[in-house]
Scaffold this motif. Sequence first.
Motif, PDB file in Angstrom:
ATOM      1  N   GLY A 111     -13.981  64.448  95.030  1.00 20.80           N
ATOM      2  CA  GLY A 111     -14.862  65.399  94.286  1.00 20.80           C
ATOM      3  C   GLY A 111     -14.965  65.118  92.927  1.00 20.80           C
ATOM      4  N   THR A 112     -13.980  64.948  92.267  1.00 19.36           N
ATOM      5  CA  THR A 112     -14.038  64.695  90.668  1.00 19.36           C
ATOM      6  C   THR A 112     -14.878  63.809  90.510  1.00 19.36           C
ATOM      7  OG1 THR A 112     -12.038  65.708  90.390  1.00 19.36           O
ATOM      8  CG2 THR A 112     -12.795  64.326  88.610  1.00 19.36           C
ATOM      9  N   SER A 113     -15.025  62.640  91.297  1.00 27.31           N
ATOM     10  CA  SER A 113     -15.713  61.500  90.879  1.00 27.31           C
ATOM     11  C   SER A 113     -17.297  61.625  91.140  1.00 27.31           C
ATOM     12  CB  SER A 113     -15.314  60.178  91.662  1.00 27.31           C
ATOM     13  OG  SER A 113     -15.481  60.650  92.908  1.00 27.31           O
ATOM     14  N   LEU A 114     -17.482  62.643  92.127  1.00 30.39           N
ATOM     15  CA  LEU A 114     -18.713  63.024  92.518  1.00 30.39           C
ATOM     16  C   LEU A 114     -19.491  63.929  91.443  1.00 30.39           C
ATOM     17  CD1 LEU A 114     -18.595  63.484  96.339  1.00 30.39           C
ATOM     18  CD2 LEU A 114     -19.769  61.510  95.163  1.00 30.39           C
ATOM     19  N   VAL A 115     -18.637  64.884  91.138  1.00 29.25           N
ATOM     20  CA  VAL A 115     -19.129  65.507  89.776  1.00 29.25           C
ATOM     21  C   VAL A 115     -19.464  64.784  88.652  1.00 29.25           C
ATOM     22  CG1 VAL A 115     -18.293  67.390  88.255  1.00 29.25           C
ATOM     23  CG2 VAL A 115     -18.005  67.687  90.826  1.00 29.25           C
ATOM     24  N   ARG A 116     -18.471  63.748  88.162  1.00 32.31           N
ATOM     25  CA  ARG A 116     -18.778  62.907  87.191  1.00 32.31           C
ATOM     26  C   ARG A 116     -20.106  61.977  87.329  1.00 32.31           C
ATOM     27  NH1 ARG A 116     -14.987  58.594  87.611  1.00 32.31           N
ATOM     28  NH2 ARG A 116     -16.456  57.864  88.987  1.00 32.31           N
ATOM     29  N   ASP A 117     -20.245  61.621  88.608  1.00 31.57           N
ATOM     30  CA  ASP A 117     -21.362  60.621  88.730  1.00 31.57           C
ATOM     31  C   ASP A 117     -22.503  61.659  88.843  1.00 31.57           C
ATOM     32  OD1 ASP A 117     -19.370  58.605  88.938  1.00 31.57           O
ATOM     33  OD2 ASP A 117     -19.653  58.634  91.221  1.00 31.57           O
ATOM     34  N   SER A 118     -22.580  62.655  89.142  1.00 28.16           N
ATOM     35  CA  SER A 118     -23.930  63.420  89.145  1.00 28.16           C
ATOM     36  C   SER A 118     -24.150  64.417  88.229  1.00 28.16           C
ATOM     37  CB  SER A 118     -23.826  64.535  90.620  1.00 28.16           C
ATOM     38  OG  SER A 118     -22.745  65.391  90.523  1.00 28.16           O
ATOM     39  N   SER A 119     -23.177  64.145  87.156  1.00 26.43           N
ATOM     40  CA  SER A 119     -23.474  65.053  85.863  1.00 26.43           C
ATOM     41  C   SER A 119     -24.792  64.441  85.045  1.00 26.43           C
ATOM     42  CB  SER A 119     -22.320  64.770  84.976  1.00 26.43           C
ATOM     43  OG  SER A 119     -21.894  63.644  84.548  1.00 26.43           O
ATOM     44  N   LEU A 120     -24.888  63.066  85.069  1.00 24.62           N
ATOM     45  CA  LEU A 120     -26.068  62.680  84.536  1.00 24.62           C
ATOM     46  C   LEU A 120     -27.292  63.160  84.875  1.00 24.62           C
ATOM     47  CD1 LEU A 120     -27.326  60.675  82.325  1.00 24.62           C
ATOM     48  CD2 LEU A 120     -27.120  58.806  84.161  1.00 24.62           C
ATOM     49  N   VAL A 121     -27.454  63.461  86.453  1.00 24.13           N
ATOM     50  CA  VAL A 121     -28.671  64.130  86.849  1.00 24.13           C
ATOM     51  C   VAL A 121     -28.579  65.301  86.302  1.00 24.13           C
ATOM     52  CG1 VAL A 121     -29.818  64.336  89.108  1.00 24.13           C
ATOM     53  CG2 VAL A 121     -28.191  62.284  88.839  1.00 24.13           C
ATOM     54  N   TRP A 122     -27.553  66.116  86.173  1.00 21.91           N
ATOM     55  CA  TRP A 122     -27.581  67.530  86.087  1.00 21.91           C
ATOM     56  C   TRP A 122     -28.195  67.674  84.592  1.00 21.91           C
ATOM     57  CZ3 TRP A 122     -22.000  69.030  87.749  1.00 21.91           C
ATOM     58  CH2 TRP A 122     -21.910  68.986  89.251  1.00 21.91           C
ATOM     59  N   LEU A 123     -27.708  66.949  83.669  1.00 23.09           N
ATOM     60  CA  LEU A 123     -28.227  66.922  82.279  1.00 23.09           C
ATOM     61  C   LEU A 123     -29.674  66.584  82.259  1.00 23.09           C
ATOM     62  CD1 LEU A 123     -27.571  66.903  79.233  1.00 23.09           C
ATOM     63  CD2 LEU A 123     -27.205  64.220  79.249  1.00 23.09           C
ATOM     64  N   ALA A 124     -30.143  65.390  82.865  1.00 19.92           N
ATOM     65  CA  ALA A 124     -31.727  65.223  83.030  1.00 19.92           C
ATOM     66  C   ALA A 124     -32.394  66.560  83.553  1.00 19.92           C
ATOM     67  CB  ALA A 124     -31.879  63.882  83.675  1.00 19.92           C
ATOM     68  N   SER A 125     -31.835  67.163  84.468  1.00 16.04           N
ATOM     69  CA  SER A 125     -32.401  68.327  85.110  1.00 16.04           C
ATOM     70  C   SER A 125     -32.555  69.487  84.010  1.00 16.04           C
ATOM     71  CB  SER A 125     -31.604  68.838  86.443  1.00 16.04           C
ATOM     72  OG  SER A 125     -32.353  69.912  86.903  1.00 16.04           O
ATOM     73  N   GLY A 126     -31.333  69.692  83.601  1.00 14.14           N
ATOM     74  CA  GLY A 126     -31.598  70.837  82.227  1.00 14.14           C
ATOM     75  C   GLY A 126     -32.525  70.464  81.298  1.00 14.14           C
ATOM     76  N   VAL A 127     -32.575  69.186  80.790  1.00 12.07           N
ATOM     77  CA  VAL A 127     -33.446  68.967  79.932  1.00 12.07           C
ATOM     78  C   VAL A 127     -35.070  69.132  80.125  1.00 12.07           C
ATOM     79  CG1 VAL A 127     -34.489  67.139  78.517  1.00 12.07           C
ATOM     80  CG2 VAL A 127     -32.060  67.259  78.599  1.00 12.07           C
TER      81      VAL A 127
END
Length: 237
Positions: free
Chosen positions: A15-31
């Motif tokens: 779960g931690t690795s999935l959160v880490r890997d998807s965080s880049l997508v979240w950042l782009a989404s927020g921007v």
Amino acid sequence: MRSAQRTRTPRLSDGTSLVRDSSLVWLASGVVGVSFGAVSVAGGLPVWVPVVMSLVVYAGSAQFSAVGVLLAGGGPAAAAATGLLLNTRTAAFSLAVADIIGTGRASRLLGAHLVTDETVAFALAQSDPVRQRRAFWISGLGLFAVWNIGVLGGALAGGALGDTTRYGLDAAFPAVLVALVLPQVRADAVVRRCALAGAAVALAVTPAVPPGVPVLLALAGLFLHRRRSVESVGAAG
């Protein structure tokens, strides 16, 4: 005790690795969400319009297109029709992740709302069904939260950000999506052929159709996969 600990530890790590890997997508989404909220309010719409649209519709590019129609003087019906046209591609995405989402009515209802290009790509890029389901929900819920927070922040900032296009925000989502699907394209020859066929269609029609429509027409690449699957079944029979 030892076996229970061994069972829980991989799950936590996974779960931690999935959160880490998807965080880049979240950042782009927020921007990009900030950009959407700011563009909407700077164009003259009330703050609540982009905020409610993001919560209820939640459809990235379709939201940009619908707001573009409204700001250009079009009516709500024209804006809704534009958004629906661009968002029909998610029907194919939903079929791709139908088994991943789950079988419960609540899971399917919420999961359908979370289906996006990025979430589907991230889920399908995983190696096994269990990890795919976990990736879908982690990515989807995180993306939904960050997108809406970004939209709210951009809407409250209004015109203070100036021309958001000068920051290159429109390139954030395409770059992230390419990074997500590239491993699958490299590993699977069938996926690669479908992707190339879809890209060729999109490039060919881009000068002649409105923005967003080339993405929809690129789904024609899926027919190549379907045809080859039928041929394979026929050969096996």
